[in-house]
Write an enzyme that holds these catalytic residues in place. Structure first.
Site, mmCIF file in Angstrom:
data_model
loop_
_atom_site.group_PDB
_atom_site.id
_atom_site.type_symbol
_atom_site.label_atom_id
_atom_site.label_comp_id
_atom_site.label_asym_id
_atom_site.label_seq_id
_atom_site.Cartn_x
_atom_site.Cartn_y
_atom_site.Cartn_z
ATOM 1 N N ASP A 1 9.988 34.683 -5.672
ATOM 2 C CA ASP A 1 10.457 34.782 -7.222
ATOM 3 C C ASP A 1 11.683 35.635 -6.922
ATOM 4 O OD1 ASP A 1 11.159 35.282 -9.610
ATOM 5 O OD2 ASP A 1 8.928 35.463 -9.946
ATOM 6 N N HIS B 1 13.781 36.417 -9.480
ATOM 7 C CA HIS B 1 14.275 37.163 -10.754
ATOM 8 C C HIS B 1 14.779 38.483 -10.791
ATOM 9 C CE1 HIS B 1 12.792 33.091 -12.050
ATOM 10 N NE2 HIS B 1 13.642 33.348 -13.178
HETATM 11 C C1 B12 Z 1 17.848 34.491 -16.268
HETATM 12 C C2 B12 Z 1 16.807 33.447 -15.620
HETATM 13 C C3 B12 Z 1 16.817 33.077 -14.199
HETATM 14 C C4 B12 Z 1 18.045 33.338 -13.325
HETATM 15 C C5 B12 Z 1 17.544 34.521 -12.390
HETATM 16 C C6 B12 Z 1 18.706 35.256 -11.699
HETATM 17 C C7 B12 Z 1 18.281 36.490 -11.130
HETATM 18 N N1 B12 Z 1 18.078 36.281 -9.704
HETATM 19 O O1 B12 Z 1 17.496 37.564 -11.600
HETATM 20 C C8 B12 Z 1 18.264 31.853 -12.607
HETATM 21 C C9 B12 Z 1 19.234 31.262 -13.138
HETATM 22 C C10 B12 Z 1 18.683 32.073 -11.192
HETATM 23 C C11 B12 Z 1 16.703 31.747 -12.687
HETATM 24 C C12 B12 Z 1 16.282 30.671 -11.778
HETATM 25 C C13 B12 Z 1 15.035 30.489 -11.772
HETATM 26 N N2 B12 Z 1 14.391 30.408 -12.930
HETATM 27 CO CO1 B12 Z 1 14.661 31.722 -14.361
HETATM 28 N N3 B12 Z 1 14.835 32.403 -15.862
HETATM 29 C C14 B12 Z 1 15.709 33.345 -16.629
HETATM 30 C C15 B12 Z 1 15.566 33.716 -18.005
HETATM 31 C C16 B12 Z 1 16.356 32.599 -18.657
HETATM 32 C C17 B12 Z 1 15.554 35.009 -18.106
HETATM 33 C C18 B12 Z 1 15.027 36.200 -17.172
HETATM 34 C C19 B12 Z 1 15.564 37.455 -17.699
HETATM 35 O O2 B12 Z 1 16.391 37.951 -16.783
HETATM 36 N N4 B12 Z 1 15.371 38.067 -18.617
HETATM 37 C C20 B12 Z 1 15.762 39.502 -18.920
HETATM 38 C C21 B12 Z 1 14.760 40.530 -18.396
HETATM 39 C C22 B12 Z 1 15.299 41.940 -18.818
HETATM 40 O O3 B12 Z 1 13.671 40.230 -18.776
HETATM 41 P P1 B12 Z 1 12.247 39.760 -17.901
HETATM 42 O O4 B12 Z 1 12.912 39.314 -16.564
HETATM 43 O O5 B12 Z 1 11.382 38.876 -18.822
HETATM 44 O O6 B12 Z 1 11.497 41.142 -17.657
HETATM 45 C C23 B12 Z 1 11.221 41.897 -18.570
HETATM 46 C C24 B12 Z 1 9.680 41.536 -18.925
HETATM 47 O O7 B12 Z 1 9.112 40.334 -18.497
HETATM 48 C C25 B12 Z 1 8.714 42.838 -18.375
HETATM 49 N N5 B12 Z 1 8.205 42.525 -17.194
HETATM 50 C C26 B12 Z 1 8.476 42.051 -16.263
HETATM 51 N N6 B12 Z 1 7.722 42.164 -15.060
HETATM 52 C C27 B12 Z 1 6.566 43.278 -15.497
HETATM 53 C C28 B12 Z 1 5.497 43.461 -15.118
HETATM 54 C C29 B12 Z 1 4.833 44.093 -15.713
HETATM 55 C C30 B12 Z 1 3.296 44.793 -15.581
HETATM 56 C C31 B12 Z 1 5.079 44.572 -17.158
HETATM 57 C C32 B12 Z 1 4.089 45.665 -18.023
HETATM 58 C C33 B12 Z 1 6.180 43.999 -17.723
HETATM 59 C C34 B12 Z 1 7.079 43.253 -16.755
HETATM 60 O O8 B12 Z 1 9.798 43.834 -18.104
HETATM 61 C C35 B12 Z 1 11.032 43.508 -17.898
HETATM 62 C C36 B12 Z 1 12.043 44.347 -18.623
HETATM 63 O O9 B12 Z 1 11.968 44.386 -20.010
HETATM 64 C C37 B12 Z 1 14.041 33.324 -17.835
HETATM 65 C C38 B12 Z 1 13.410 33.080 -19.441
HETATM 66 C C39 B12 Z 1 13.567 33.924 -20.437
HETATM 67 N N7 B12 Z 1 12.924 35.064 -20.384
HETATM 68 O O10 B12 Z 1 14.279 33.491 -21.362
HETATM 69 C C40 B12 Z 1 13.955 32.261 -17.022
HETATM 70 C C41 B12 Z 1 12.447 31.906 -16.350
HETATM 71 C C42 B12 Z 1 11.918 33.012 -15.985
HETATM 72 N N8 B12 Z 1 12.813 31.118 -15.109
HETATM 73 C C43 B12 Z 1 12.049 30.154 -14.930
HETATM 74 C C44 B12 Z 1 12.007 29.174 -13.727
HETATM 75 C C45 B12 Z 1 11.237 28.423 -13.406
HETATM 76 C C46 B12 Z 1 13.055 29.478 -12.801
HETATM 77 C C47 B12 Z 1 13.392 28.654 -11.727
HETATM 78 C C48 B12 Z 1 12.291 28.007 -10.785
HETATM 79 C C49 B12 Z 1 14.749 27.367 -11.923
HETATM 80 C C50 B12 Z 1 14.516 26.574 -12.955
HETATM 81 N N9 B12 Z 1 13.623 26.395 -13.983
HETATM 82 O O11 B12 Z 1 15.288 25.837 -12.970
HETATM 83 C C51 B12 Z 1 14.395 29.327 -10.736
HETATM 84 C C52 B12 Z 1 13.585 30.028 -9.911
HETATM 85 C C53 B12 Z 1 14.099 30.815 -8.874
HETATM 86 C C54 B12 Z 1 13.066 31.713 -8.182
HETATM 87 N N10 B12 Z 1 12.848 31.283 -6.907
HETATM 88 O O12 B12 Z 1 12.703 32.541 -8.555
HETATM 89 C C55 B12 Z 1 10.748 30.073 -15.766
HETATM 90 C C56 B12 Z 1 9.722 30.493 -15.297
HETATM 91 C C57 B12 Z 1 8.522 29.568 -15.912
HETATM 92 C C58 B12 Z 1 7.260 29.992 -15.815
HETATM 93 N N11 B12 Z 1 6.763 31.091 -15.615
HETATM 94 O O13 B12 Z 1 6.441 29.037 -16.490
HETATM 95 C C59 B12 Z 1 11.638 30.983 -17.024
HETATM 96 C C60 B12 Z 1 10.501 31.465 -18.003
HETATM 97 C C61 B12 Z 1 12.269 29.842 -17.708
HETATM 98 C C62 B12 Z 1 11.530 28.580 -18.499
HETATM 99 N N12 B12 Z 1 10.737 28.641 -19.650
HETATM 100 O O14 B12 Z 1 11.221 27.710 -17.546
HETATM 101 N N13 B12 Z 1 16.438 31.906 -13.760
#
Ligand code: B12
Ligand code: B12
Lengths: 486, 134, 486, 134
Positions: free
Chosen positions: B12, B14
């Site tokens: 992963d 992200h």
């Molecule tokens: C930006 C993004 C990307 C970027 C990432 C850039 C980078 N290197 O960081 C790019 C475009 C490269 C990308 C690629 C991929 N992504 Co992406 N991505 C996203 C997106 C739109 C936003 C993630 C983000 O940055 N959010 C902002 C941050 C601040 O929030 P966060 O990451 O969720 O983290 C917060 C919380 O989750 C929490 N949190 C995180 N971990 C933990 C742990 C604990 C214990 C706690 C309490 C809280 C917590 O706290 C964080 C801060 O507040 C999400 C969907 C979404 N959320 O809208 C999909 C998503 C995460 N991606 C996804 C996928 C599948 C991929 C890809 C496989 C490609 C694809 N679908 O085409 C690749 C994976 C590459 C890889 N090997 O990992 C999926 C995961 C699906 C799933 N789990 O079923 C998502 C959910 C989109 C979807 N619905 O399909 N992605």
């Protein structure tokens, strides 16, 4: 052998090809032999050829719609593709799982088999390499629109071999855009080299009269990427691809949120990609653009997500991008069901059909923003050229080393990671901390003044907190991450 | 300062949430050891031993969390840190699934706290404080 | 007594009031006595007062969101209102059922009782008159935002009495806009006279220091209404209302589909309403605007409907209308569930929050379209003034008789029904057949040339078929109803 | 020419579909008697007797169709045109309901053909032709 931006000789290419085909058992498949793949590609009907359909769309100024989608099990993946085609997708994707992206085929195999057994997807995409040519052809033959692989693979050589031999006429990625946002410790030399191979493969087919489309991945980390940085990367990858003989190139951009900036960015991208290709002597490339619907964190609420999707589609259409990549109402939660994915496609397609033909007239504001982006791109590319002493590939490696090129929020250690983006008062993405970014002083002054304006309005000091607030803002329903009291 | 290990497991990449978690936990006064993206179970465990951490906070966003997290508790036990608190959050499985079920699956794997999608790090701070004994 | 545009004397008003209160048992309620209603209205907090919240929104250039909604049973209606408030509605409506709109209170009573018994809504709205002041107050007291009645009632006198005495601080409608699209055989003299009463009631409260908002119903038949026609009607109703003492007026417009024309229409509407109010000596009115999301036939598919809703919201926000009325993904099927209704509210609100502050810059195209609409409105209002020999109310009656004012697809026999609208090649709504419409020759020539351009492009002759194709077009996912081969 | 009576029943003023139905049926070669919006059951029946119509095509868009259509078959029988074909379409009930159930309700009221929302008049033309014996 030192990395240079020079077309690989056919001999080198073919020699390397033998090795690439050893990487996994599906590489040995005789259907990968050019004697089989070339005739196969030649009989593919026009409506399944990416480059041709893109050209038609561009000429008609209609924005095509393409979702992201991929599941591990073949039969399920075909159902998914057919469903999305029926929902109105003009192009189909196949999103590849994350193990494959890291060439971890053994884990991919395990995930694929287990998903088949328990009837629930354990992988986040379709493991193309493990499926091999036979299954990939079955996918293509089950649909009526062009197919493209979408992934994030620093070393996609075997993947590219398999998909093209299967008649998939486009491949997304590039040596920068599929490394810096997608890897931690893969040197740029390596990924650039690997993508030269992928491009050379396309160039090889081109020499046989078969045009395959290539699409640098525009949005990079999808998170507050300033347009000039992603545009510069797209243009650089287009130049590298063209050197290897690629003729159909689609450069991309991820929506930022300010409508004027978004449209300016697409216009600048189309214009400057053509300009630089011509400047470097690549004169017969077809350039088109792809607009990615909002790539950052999505709102959880599905109706809000639909609002964001449709707004993205409106801006994409107004920008007259050749293609848009859609999102689904499940985006913030997980890989969408086919229904949720289709929801995004249908809403987007509806908006395209209603808005097509309408554009944002060229106003001073739009022209000024476009001019700003173009100057910044020129400044960045100039630095790359200087750093490489004339060689673009070398220049890219050096520029990233020195932070002249720098991508926010990227996981790669080959990215300096010193720049911090933030929005200005109108929601345009600007830069708060430049690190060593290859901007001239007057460009920096412009960004500083824009962000200071915002900070003053919000009555707070410039800090990382602005960036953090902006990372969360859109998913919480605002464009600019204002402090509570504003 | 009390230590906490954070990182993103498996293949992963992200990175955004990870950077924000680091920033938030440091602001909350913890010693944060961030092993970054693309980290293996071993990376987490080694870092935890080295930093004498009380909590390992695993992020998994990309969907393979279920495969990547299996056996992690056993590895902790083997490494002699069997009683460390294991957190997991992000988008920990593929697709929109019933969270109750998902939670059960991870609890059964030996995780102590399992968070649904959309739980930002701020919302978990009180749990962290509690487990840290603050 | 002949109809004239003169403020009703207090004596006449109070005398008529006695009769109005006899129409149905709930009219006798002592809570309708001014001695009760005035103190009740005076204690209503600012955040539940329509005029105040509108003014604030206008000053901040933020577009407020309001759905349509109403169910027959009180408890269910309250749940519905609270649900929509939680979904983000800035203003709440209460849509009134169709029997009440025709003053068929006996049938409304039956429908209400039966709905209570079988637990399924048999009426298409909330029968305010049958519910009476007590229940209407309960609704207001259950929510935290201003409430408005939305209906379509040619004779809304008793309804107006009841809602205002209940603290609902806005009433939609007008003598033209709640007759011509909503009735078949009610003379305009009658509905204009009745709405003078409704306006006089608001004027009476105004004299007591209580400001109640009035909102002419902008979209009329919601079906291909040329902007100048609906704008002219809105301005005329604003003038009639102002004469009776109304001070807070919200003029409305139903989305047409061409973004430039839609924004031009809202700008012209705000501008000309203020202009004409000033011209006729009403100098202290607050004018605001309301943009109705697409009012014609909706697509059946819910994701397409969401696309249309969000696109409407985008245009509404760009136009900086003070308020927008939302639709739901169930629109083409039937009265929405509260969830579906909330879906439309949330998506729209999300779009507002992301787009607010962004506008379409004033380009020549936009200015030209606005100028065109303004000239047409001037031409129409000029005809009305002439026809009435200086009296606007008389002028309106005469103008409709002669077809100088004519509304497409209206059911009323007091509407000539000779004009036929159709879109031009860019999707702007123009006029194909003018009947006797009060347009100068050069305006007609403009419309003819615009529609001929389209017909030539489509290689077909001008006919009703264009209009029909355009009636269906948006619901089938196109803006212009092109023939199959185009 | 064979006659067909069309109109919009009850307190319903939706006029657009009605105008298009008139135009479409006339183009299809029928003598269309359009009694317009806000029409009562009696208006339909009187027009049908006068025009010797074979079909009464009731539109109801606004949701009160269920109340407005009750007893219509009986009134037809009383008026001596008990075997006339009764059609109903538009948005005939309040809200999105299971159409099978809705259809049963209207069939039980004596309607011969009942159409779900979204059935444009074109799609009913073949039924009309059949019932007209064309
Ligand atoms: C930006 C993004 C990307 C970027 C990432 C850039 C980078 N290197 O960081 C790019 C475009 C490269 C990308 C690629 C991929 N992504 Co992406 N991505 C996203 C997106 C739109 C936003 C993630 C983000 O940055 N959010 C902002 C941050 C601040 O929030 P966060 O990451 O969720 O983290 C917060 C919380 O989750 C929490 N949190 C995180 N971990 C933990 C742990 C604990 C214990 C706690 C309490 C809280 C917590 O706290 C964080 C801060 O507040 C999400 C969907 C979404 N959320 O809208 C999909 C998503 C995460 N991606 C996804 C996928 C599948 C991929 C890809 C496989 C490609 C694809 N679908 O085409 C690749 C994976 C590459 C890889 N090997 O990992 C999926 C995961 C699906 C799933 N789990 O079923 C998502 C959910 C989109 C979807 N619905 O399909 N992605
Ligand atoms: C335009 C419109 C209006 C205009 C009407 C102007 C006018 N006088 O004609 C205005 C704004 C005034 C209006 C008012 C109201 N409306 Co209205 N309106 C619509 C809307 C958006 C489009 C209708 C239309 O013109 N479509 C285009 C024409 C060509 O299609 P059509 O009418 O459906 O007719 C076609 C088919 O249905 C079919 N058909 C019709 N009858 C029959 C019969 C047979 C036998 C067959 C085979 C086919 C058939 O053939 C026609 C031609 O192809 C619809 C929703 C939608 N469809 O998107 C709501 C809708 C019909 N309205 C509705 C309602 C409730 C109202 C109001 C009560 C107000 C309100 N909600 O605020 C008032 C009612 C006033 C009254 N007393 O009747 C509801 C009805 C709800 C329900 N059944 O549960 C709808 C469905 C919207 C909704 N989802 O809430 N409305």
């Amino acid at each position: 052998m030192e990395l240079t931006n020079k077309k690989m000789t056919e001999a080198d290419f073919l020699a390397e090809r033998e090795k690439v085909r050893q990487e996994w058992s599906t590489g040995w498949d005789p259907e990968l032999d050019f004697s089989v793949s070339i005739p196969y590609l030649k009989q593919i009907p026009d409506h399944k050829i990416f480059a041709k359909k893109l050209l038609k769309a561009k000429q008609a100024s209609v924005t095509m719609v393409q979702p992201r989608a991929g599941v591990p099990v073949l039969s399920e993946h075909i159902k998914l593709m057919q469903y999305l085609e029926n929902a109105g997708a003009d192009f189909l994707p196949t999103t590849v799982d994350s193990y494959t992206r890291q060439n971890r085929y053994r884990e991919a195999e395990k995930g694929m088999r287990e998903s088949e057994q328990i009837g629930r997807a354990l992988l986040n995409g379709f493991p193309v390499v493990n499926h091999g040519v036979k299954n990939c052809k079955t996918v293509l033959e089950s649909v009526n629109v062009p197919l493209q692989a979408r992934h994030g693979t620093p070393d996609a050589r075997l993947l590219a071999e398999i998909i093209h031999a299967s008649g998939w006429t486009s491949n997304e990625g590039g040596g920068i855009s599929y490394n810096i946002p997608y890897a931690k410790s893969i040197p740029l030399e390596v990924s650039l080299r690997n993508w030269q191979y992928c491009d050379r493969l396309v160039g090889f087919y081109q020499e046989q009269g078969i045009t395959i489309n290539r699409e640098p991945f525009g949005p990079l980390t999808g998170t507050l990427v300033p347009p000039s940085i992603s545009n510069a990367v797209g243009i650089l990858e287009a130049l590298l691809a063209a050197e290897q003989g690629v003729k159909s190139i689609t450069v991309g951009y991820g929506m930022g949120g300010n409508i004027i900036q978004d449209i300016a960015a697409i216009q600048a991208l189309q214009n400057q990609t053509e300009f630089y290709l011509a400047k470097y002597g690549y004169k017969d490339c077809d350039v088109s653009t792809v607009f990615h619907q909002w790539m950052g964190g999505f709102p959880e609420d599905e109706s809000e997500a639909m609002g964001l999707i449709s707004l993205s589609a409106t801006v994409a259409t107004l920008s007259q991008a050749t293609k848009m990549i859609t999102k689904s109402p499940h985006e913030s939660i997980g890989i969408p069901t086919k229904e949720a994915n289709g929801f995004g496609v249908k809403a987007s397609k509806f908006v395209v059909n209603l808005v097509k033909g309408q554009t944002l007239p060229s106003t001073n504001l739009l022209l000024a923003e476009r001019y700003q982006i173009e100057r910044e791109v020129d400044s960045l590319i100039h630095c790359v050229v200087e750093a490489g002493k004339g060689d673009l590939a070398q220049g890219i490696v050096k520029a990233f080393e020195q932070g002249l090129l720098d991508i926010p929020f990227a996981p790669s250690r080959y990215n300096l990671g010193k720049i911090l983006p933030a929005r200005d008062n109108d929601g345009n993405i600007r830069i708060l901390e430049f690190g060593n970014l290859g901007f001239t002083d007057d460009i920096k002054a412009f960004h500083r003044s824009k962000i200071s304006e915002r900070a003053a309005f919000e009555n707070r000091t410039l800090s990382f907190q602005l960036t953090i607030d902006d990372v969360y803002s859109v998913s919480t329903g605002k464009l600019v991450g204002r402090p509570k009291n504003r | 300062m009390k230590s906490i290990v954070i990182g993103v497991i498996g293949a992963d990449v992200h990175a955004v949430g990870n950077k924000i978690i680091e920033y938030t936990l440091e602001n909350a006064g913890y010693n944060v050891v961030n092993i970054g993206v693309l980290s293996s179970q071993e990376d987490f465990i080694n870092a935890a031993i080295e930093a004498n951490a009380r909590i390992i906070l695993v992020s998994s966003l990309y969907g393979h969390g279920e495969i990547d997290c299996r056996g992690m508790r056993d590895k902790c036990i083997e490494a002699g840190i069997g009683d460390i608190k294991l957190y997991v959050g992000g988008n920990i499985v593929v697709g929109k699934q019933d969270f109750e079920e998902v939670c059960q699956r991870f609890l059964a794997m030996g995780f102590d706290r399992v968070y649904p999608p959309g739980t930002t790090i701020d919302k978990a701070l009180s749990d962290i404080k509690q487990d840290m004994g603050d």
